[in-house]
Design a protein around this motif. Structure first.
Motif, short mmCIF file in Angstrom:
data_model
loop_
_atom_site.label_atom_id
_atom_site.label_comp_id
_atom_site.label_asym_id
_atom_site.label_seq_id
_atom_site.Cartn_x
_atom_site.Cartn_y
_atom_site.Cartn_z
N ILE A 194 -1.31 10.73 -7.12
CA ILE A 194 -1.19 12.17 -6.89
C ILE A 194 0.10 12.63 -7.56
O ILE A 194 1.45 12.01 -7.19
N THR A 195 0.31 13.33 -8.55
CA THR A 195 1.27 13.59 -9.33
C THR A 195 1.54 15.20 -9.56
O THR A 195 0.62 16.09 -9.23
N GLY A 196 2.68 15.65 -10.22
CA GLY A 196 2.85 17.06 -10.73
C GLY A 196 2.61 17.74 -9.42
O GLY A 196 3.34 17.54 -8.25
N THR A 197 2.14 19.08 -9.52
CA THR A 197 2.11 20.33 -8.42
C THR A 197 1.25 19.53 -7.08
O THR A 197 1.98 19.89 -6.19
N ALA A 198 0.36 18.78 -7.25
CA ALA A 198 -0.22 18.36 -6.34
C ALA A 198 0.76 17.34 -5.49
O ALA A 198 0.40 17.36 -4.07
N ASP A 247 0.84 -0.97 0.12
CA ASP A 247 -0.22 -0.09 0.18
C ASP A 247 0.85 1.19 -0.02
O ASP A 247 1.81 1.36 0.78
N TRP A 248 0.45 2.12 -0.82
CA TRP A 248 1.47 3.38 -1.05
C TRP A 248 1.37 4.12 0.19
O TRP A 248 2.45 4.86 0.68
N ARG A 249 0.15 4.16 0.89
CA ARG A 249 0.15 5.02 2.14
C ARG A 249 1.35 4.71 3.14
O ARG A 249 1.87 5.51 3.77
N GLU A 250 1.23 3.44 3.18
CA GLU A 250 2.14 2.57 4.33
C GLU A 250 3.63 2.77 4.03
O GLU A 250 4.22 2.82 5.15
N ARG A 251 3.80 2.63 2.66
CA ARG A 251 5.14 3.13 2.28
C ARG A 251 5.64 4.53 2.71
O ARG A 251 6.82 4.85 3.10
N ILE A 252 4.61 5.43 2.56
CA ILE A 252 5.14 6.83 3.11
C ILE A 252 5.14 6.87 4.39
O ILE A 252 6.17 7.36 5.03
N GLN A 275 11.35 8.85 -2.59
CA GLN A 275 10.59 7.82 -2.28
C GLN A 275 9.18 8.12 -1.88
O GLN A 275 8.25 7.47 -2.34
N VAL A 276 8.85 9.24 -1.35
CA VAL A 276 7.58 9.93 -1.24
C VAL A 276 6.84 9.91 -2.49
O VAL A 276 5.74 9.72 -2.53
N LEU A 277 7.55 10.57 -3.33
CA LEU A 277 6.77 11.14 -4.46
C LEU A 277 6.79 9.95 -5.45
O LEU A 277 5.65 9.87 -6.04
N ALA A 278 7.36 8.92 -5.41
CA ALA A 278 7.10 7.66 -5.99
C ALA A 278 5.94 7.05 -5.50
O ALA A 278 4.82 6.41 -6.04
N ALA A 279 5.67 7.16 -4.10
CA ALA A 279 4.50 6.42 -3.62
C ALA A 279 3.31 7.10 -3.76
O ALA A 279 2.28 6.63 -4.03
#
Length: 230
Positions: A144-148, A90-95, A134-138
């Motif tokens: 969630i990409t770009g400016t967001a 899960d991407w949230r857990e990775r963050i 790491q956080v941006l990849a997750a």
């Protein structure tokens, strides 16, 4: 302007200024040790030089000023950031796991926390870059990409750092201090007519009620993916 992290490390001690094996890394390492032992307010160029056995003026061959030394201290700690192995899919857990690792790294150097409270984050840190990557990849896996994504990263980063600051001052609170705080809050609330505070004074002053960083980050991440619901 902050010098790139790699630039000062190329400097070496000048002949005749002190021990030939003193380096930029030695200066920064000793500064971190002194800040951890005596507090950041007690840190001085003279103290670092004395510990290294060189003259105060020799320090300026490695850093141009105390401000540059402070930036170098932060960079050295941030550059220790290694991304932990995270089995969670899960991407949230990775963050969450990534930010917990960053929290542990920063809490190990209280002097750096104090520096970052009063100064901007210095540029040129591979450690900060690894954290952001790491956080941006997750976040990308979460759509969630770009400016967001850039905005979300700084939300997460600031939230984590704020939690570190908040908890540091309260880490030594014992049961008696907690009871005193409850009584003081309750009395103040009654004196000023804060009915909700008076009702929840016990819960508001309980350390456990403040929650852990990982739980708080999960709440934040839900908000980032469902902003319209907040």
């Amino acid at each position: 302007m902050t010098r790139p992290a790699s630039s000062p490390n190329k400097r070496s001690a000048p002949r005749g200024s002190g021990p030939a094996d003193v380096s930029h890394d030695d200066v920064v390492r000793v500064a971190l040790e002194l800040a951890a032992a005596n507090g950041l307010d007690a840190l001085s160029i003279r103290g670092v030089a004395s510990t290294l056995g060189i003259s105060p003026m020799s320090i300026y061959r490695f850093v141009a000023s105390k401000d540059e030394l402070l930036d170098a201290m932060v960079l050295k700690v941030l550059d220790r950031m290694e991304i932990p192995y995270i089995a969670a899919t899960d991407w949230r857990e990775r963050i969450v796991k990534t930010m917990l690792a960053w929290r542990d790294l920063i809490e190990d150097q209280p002097g750096v926390v104090q520096i970052l409270i009063n100064r901007r984050m210095p540029a040129g840190s591979p450690g900060l870059g690894r954290l952001a990557e790491q956080v941006l990849a997750a976040l990308e896996h979460g759509g969630i990409t770009g400016t967001a994504a850039a905005r979300a990263f700084w939300h997460i980063f600031s939230f984590t750092f704020g939690h570190i600051i908040f908890e540091r001052a309260r880490s030594q609170i014992d049961d008696q201090h907690q009871a005193d705080a409850r009584d003081d809050m309750h009395q103040t609330a009654r004196d000023h007519g804060f009915a909700h505070v008076a009702e929840l004074a016990t819960q508001l002053t309980q350390i456990d009620a403040r929650g852990r960083l990982d739980d708080a980050l999960r709440v934040l991440l839900v908000g980032l993916t469902h902003p319209a619901e907040q």
